[in-house]
Design a protein around this motif. Structure first.
Motif, short mmCIF file in Angstrom:
data_model
loop_
_atom_site.label_atom_id
_atom_site.label_comp_id
_atom_site.label_asym_id
_atom_site.label_seq_id
_atom_site.Cartn_x
_atom_site.Cartn_y
_atom_site.Cartn_z
N VAL A 63 4.94 4.78 1.83
CA VAL A 63 5.17 3.76 1.50
C VAL A 63 6.11 2.92 1.96
CG1 VAL A 63 6.43 2.40 -0.80
CG2 VAL A 63 5.54 4.96 -1.03
N VAL A 120 3.88 10.96 0.44
CA VAL A 120 3.58 9.79 -0.16
C VAL A 120 4.35 8.73 0.92
CG1 VAL A 120 3.67 8.02 -1.88
CG2 VAL A 120 3.62 10.27 -2.64
N ALA A 142 11.24 3.18 -8.69
CA ALA A 142 10.66 1.86 -8.37
C ALA A 142 11.20 0.79 -9.15
CB ALA A 142 9.29 1.80 -8.40
N THR A 187 0.96 -1.17 -0.14
CA THR A 187 -0.05 0.03 -0.08
C THR A 187 0.78 1.28 0.05
OG1 THR A 187 -1.83 -1.21 1.27
CG2 THR A 187 -1.73 1.14 1.41
N ALA A 188 0.46 2.15 -0.70
CA ALA A 188 1.05 3.67 -0.66
C ALA A 188 0.02 4.58 -0.74
CB ALA A 188 1.84 3.82 -2.03
#
Length: 173
Positions: A44, A42, A73, A28-29
């Motif tokens: 993460v 954000v 990423a 989940t972010a």
């Protein structure tokens, strides 16, 4: 002394083979507004990153844009996967990864009928070590096979959205 990767992964692999549900995870972010409409935070995992619009879309250029985060990423996943593959192959090699992506900001800014998003992404990996060509090719194949982000971009999954609309407390007064 730290256990090597093979020793750390062996019990996990055994568990996943005997209990496939144990291998199912959801990452989940979350994004939250910042004071400026061009920035957000954000979350993460355990980290919180600051992100903002690209300079070409009105951002200040002091934080990563979402495109940077996507390319990051891919770079991180490819780098880590290649390192794990190299260690599991038991060879003496190193790897470094560079990712670049091209996009046309006119689409994002709505000023031309061009695609929004990356038109081209290039991943360049440099493998160093005393490797024969077959081993080097096997490292590349395994890395591309097991890199989650690369596989997601190549074999695009279905993506869904769900929006909830709530009245603010000010609207109810």
């Amino acid at each position: 002394m730290a256990r090597n990767l093979h020793e750390r992964q062996a019990p996990l692999k055994e568990t996943y083979e005997s209990d496939p549900e144990a291998a199912q995870v959801t990452l989940t972010a979350t994004g939250d507004e910042a004071a400026d409409a061009t920035a957000c935070s954000v979350a993460v995992g355990e980290a919180v990153y600051e992100a903002e619009l690209h300079e070409g879309a009105g951002g200040s250029g002091t934080a990563a844009c979402s495109g940077d985060l996507l390319l990051g990423a891919l770079a991180a996943c490819s780098q880590l996967t290649a390192q794990a593959v190299i260690e599991n192959f038991g060879v003496d090699a190193t790897v470094s990864v560079r990712v670049e992506g091209d996009l046309d900001l006119r689409g994002t800014m709505g000023v031309a009928d061009v695609p929004v998003g990356f038109q081209d992404i290039r991943l360049d990996a440099t493998l160093s070590g005393d490797l024969d060509p077959e081993t080097a090719a096997a490292i590349q194949e395994a890395t591309e096979r097991y890199c989650v982000v690369y596989r997601t971009l190549v074999d695009t999954p279905d993506a869904t959205t769900e929006w909830a609309f709530e009245k603010s407390a000010e609207d109810e007064i």
